[in-house]
Design an enzyme around this catalytic site. Structure first.
Site, PDB file in Angstrom:
ATOM      1  N   LYS A 171       0.879  -1.176   0.000  1.00 53.72           N
ATOM      2  CA  LYS A 171       0.000   0.000   0.000  1.00 53.72           C
ATOM      3  C   LYS A 171       0.918   1.228   0.000  1.00 53.72           C
ATOM      4  O   LYS A 171       0.794   2.143   0.822  1.00 53.72           O
ATOM      5  CB  LYS A 171      -0.886  -0.075   1.255  1.00 53.72           C
ATOM      6  CG  LYS A 171      -2.006   0.894   1.339  1.00 53.72           C
ATOM      7  CD  LYS A 171      -3.182   0.566   0.447  1.00 53.72           C
ATOM      8  CE  LYS A 171      -4.172   1.718   0.517  1.00 53.72           C
ATOM      9  NZ  LYS A 171      -5.024   1.855  -0.648  1.00 53.72           N
ATOM     10  N   ASP A 217      -5.400  -2.978  -2.201  1.00 50.12           N
ATOM     11  CA  ASP A 217      -6.854  -2.979  -2.423  1.00 50.12           C
ATOM     12  C   ASP A 217      -7.190  -3.438  -3.843  1.00 50.12           C
ATOM     13  O   ASP A 217      -8.137  -4.198  -4.054  1.00 50.12           O
ATOM     14  CB  ASP A 217      -7.497  -1.620  -2.100  1.00 50.12           C
ATOM     15  CG  ASP A 217      -6.664  -0.444  -2.567  1.00 50.12           C
ATOM     16  OD1 ASP A 217      -5.511  -0.315  -2.126  1.00 50.12           O
ATOM     17  OD2 ASP A 217      -7.152   0.340  -3.390  1.00 50.12           O
ATOM     18  N   ASP A 230      -2.166 -11.051   6.255  1.00 48.54           N
ATOM     19  CA  ASP A 230      -3.201 -11.613   7.120  1.00 48.54           C
ATOM     20  C   ASP A 230      -4.549 -11.579   6.396  1.00 48.54           C
ATOM     21  O   ASP A 230      -5.256 -12.593   6.301  1.00 48.54           O
ATOM     22  CB  ASP A 230      -3.258 -10.773   8.410  1.00 48.54           C
ATOM     23  CG  ASP A 230      -4.024 -11.470   9.512  1.00 48.54           C
ATOM     24  OD1 ASP A 230      -4.462 -12.616   9.301  1.00 48.54           O
ATOM     25  OD2 ASP A 230      -4.186 -10.869  10.587  1.00 48.54           O
TER      26      ASP A 230
END
Ligand code: NAD
Length: 420
Positions: free
Chosen positions: A219, A285, A309
């Site tokens: 990210k 995302d 995770d």
């Protein structure tokens, strides 16, 4: 004389009768371990006719350890894993609110198991929420020691949080905290070494298994120095250490800028047709969207701790395998590895002969592959494939299958053995 797995110059040396420590686990652990052990032993015998065998050695952790020794994670257990290099474990109960850190986290930290390895594939017959689960076939390398998971945080309202905020505002010139008096704070360490050792392992794995790509998931558009660093250090490592074996999308972008899009496309095509490993990156995302829309675009995935995770669970759910997903925590440099069932202790069904041993079984398959005993993993996987295709599985899976036939833990175990 006990034989142990050793590591020399980065190569595992596996004797024919290695001692392997195991933690049975709490709750359903007892049942699934009994099932898995029987299947492992039968498969090893079938594959090697006695020439090879595993000498299992029980070590304690969790509730059983606490009841017998007064310690949730006895030092002897850590010593055994250190000594024998590899081990396997069932799920462990972590006592809530008693100031005890997670036993799984403790084991990972003690042995510096910096990779959480999660292969994700679909088994024909297993119900999935997506139309084409067969297109999902990925191996996730999740960084296991850094990121926001390092546990460096302070609760709002405490003197530590106040002190930390004072440091930020007076020493670091930070004035962006919206509600400083009521904020908790966390620190996200991401290092060059930590990122590169993980990405190096992912690249080596992809090369060894002749897979088409490694995707760095991050990210970095928002967290430029931590997650953005992960991407940048990953590309730098790929281009310097694996210059002859990979082509990176970083090289592609540079080429497109200087020589034009057409030449960059040509170079990419040439790299693909000459069998080079493609290193690419994607924002987390977008990756989660893409794994639903075009999962076939991804093979090996390298990512940071928190992203990993989320990603592991979403992908496992996509193949209907959240309850059967296997996992391993590995340090390829020291050779230490602990293979584990990824689900919890399932207290609601413990002792009822209902638990599904598949997660532990498939983590055993990963362990035998790690040892180079590939035949064992193949036998077990093929037997499981056959049963799932026939709709034969434990209740947790059968309830989502059309015309499935529910088996108890012991019936499923016997059925796997019969199909080995
Ligand atoms: P859980 O995974 O134990 O259970 C969630 C649901 O999945 C339950 O309905 C359970 O019956 C079902 N389930 C889990 N494993 C199954 C199996 N093998 N076969 C059939 N059904 C299965 O999660 P939880 O209830 O949140 O946690 C219970 C305990 O497990 C807690 O103490 C938690 O700390 C611990 N835990 C341990 C690990 C680990 O050791 N790796 C992981 C997660 C949770």
């Amino acid at each position: 004389m006990k034989q142990q797995v050793l590591i020399e110059n980065g190569q595992l040396i596996v004797p024919n009768h290695p001692t392997i420590p195991f933690i049975e686990g709490d709750g359903v652990g007892k049942e699934i371990w009994a099932a898995a052990k029987t299947i492992f032993d039968t498969a090893v015998k079938k594959a090697y006719h006695g020439e090879k065998s595993v000498q299992w050695c029980e070590v304690l952790a969790g509730e059983k350890a606490y009841n017998l020794t007064g310690s949730w994670l006895p030092q002897e257990t850590i010593n055994a894993f250190k000594h024998y290099l590899i081990g396997i474990k069932g799920p462990l109960m972590t006592p809530v609110g008693e100031g005890i850190r997670s036993l799984n986290v403790a084991l990972r930290q003690e042995l510096d198991l910096y990779i959480c390895l999660r292969p994700v594939r679909w088994f024909k017959g297993v119900e999935s929420p997506i139309k084409h689960p067969e297109k999902v076939n990925m191996t996730i390398f999740r960084e296991n020691t850094e990121d926001i998971y390092a546990g460096i945080e302070w609760q709002q309202g405490t003197p530590e949080a106040e002190k930390f905020y004072q440091f930020l505002s007076t020493q670091m010139g930070v004035n962006k905290v919206r509600f400083p008096k009521t904020s908790s704070f966390g620190v996200k360490p991401v290092s060059i070494e930590g990122s590169q050792r993980l990405i190096r392992a992912a690249i080596k794995y992809a090369l060894q298994h002749q897979l088409p790509s490694v995707t760095l998931v991050h990210k970095g558009n928002i967290m430029k120095f931590t997650e953005g660093g992960f991407k940048q250090w990953g590309y730098a490592l790929a281009e310097s250490e694996f210059a002859n074996e990979v082509f990176t999308m970083n090289q592609y972008a540079k080429m497109a800028k200087t020589n034009g899009q057409a030449l960059a496309d040509e170079a990419l095509q040439a790299a693909k047709s000459s069998g080079k490993l493609i290193i690419k990156d994607v924002i987390c995302d977008a990756f989660l969207q893409n794994t639903l829309l075009k999962p076939q675009d991804y093979s090996v995935v390298a990512t940071l701790n928190l992203n990993g995770d989320y990603i592991s669970d979403q992908l496992a759910a996509q193949v209907g395998g959240i309850g059967i997903a296997p996992g391993a925590n590995i340090n390829y440099l020291t050779g230490h590895a602990i293979f584990e069932a990824t689900h919890g202790t399932a207290p609601d069904i413990a002792g009822q002969n209902q638990a599904n041993p598949s997660s532990l079984l498939l983590s055993g398959v990963m362990m035998f592959d790690y040892l180079g005993w590939y035949e064992v993993g193949q036998l077990i996987t093929q037997a499981m494939e056959k049963l799932f295709q026939q709709g034969k599985a434990t209740t947790d899976l059968v309830r989502f299958m059309q015309n499935g036939q529910p088996l108890s833990t012991s019936q499923f175990t016997q059925a796997v053995i019969d199909n080995l």
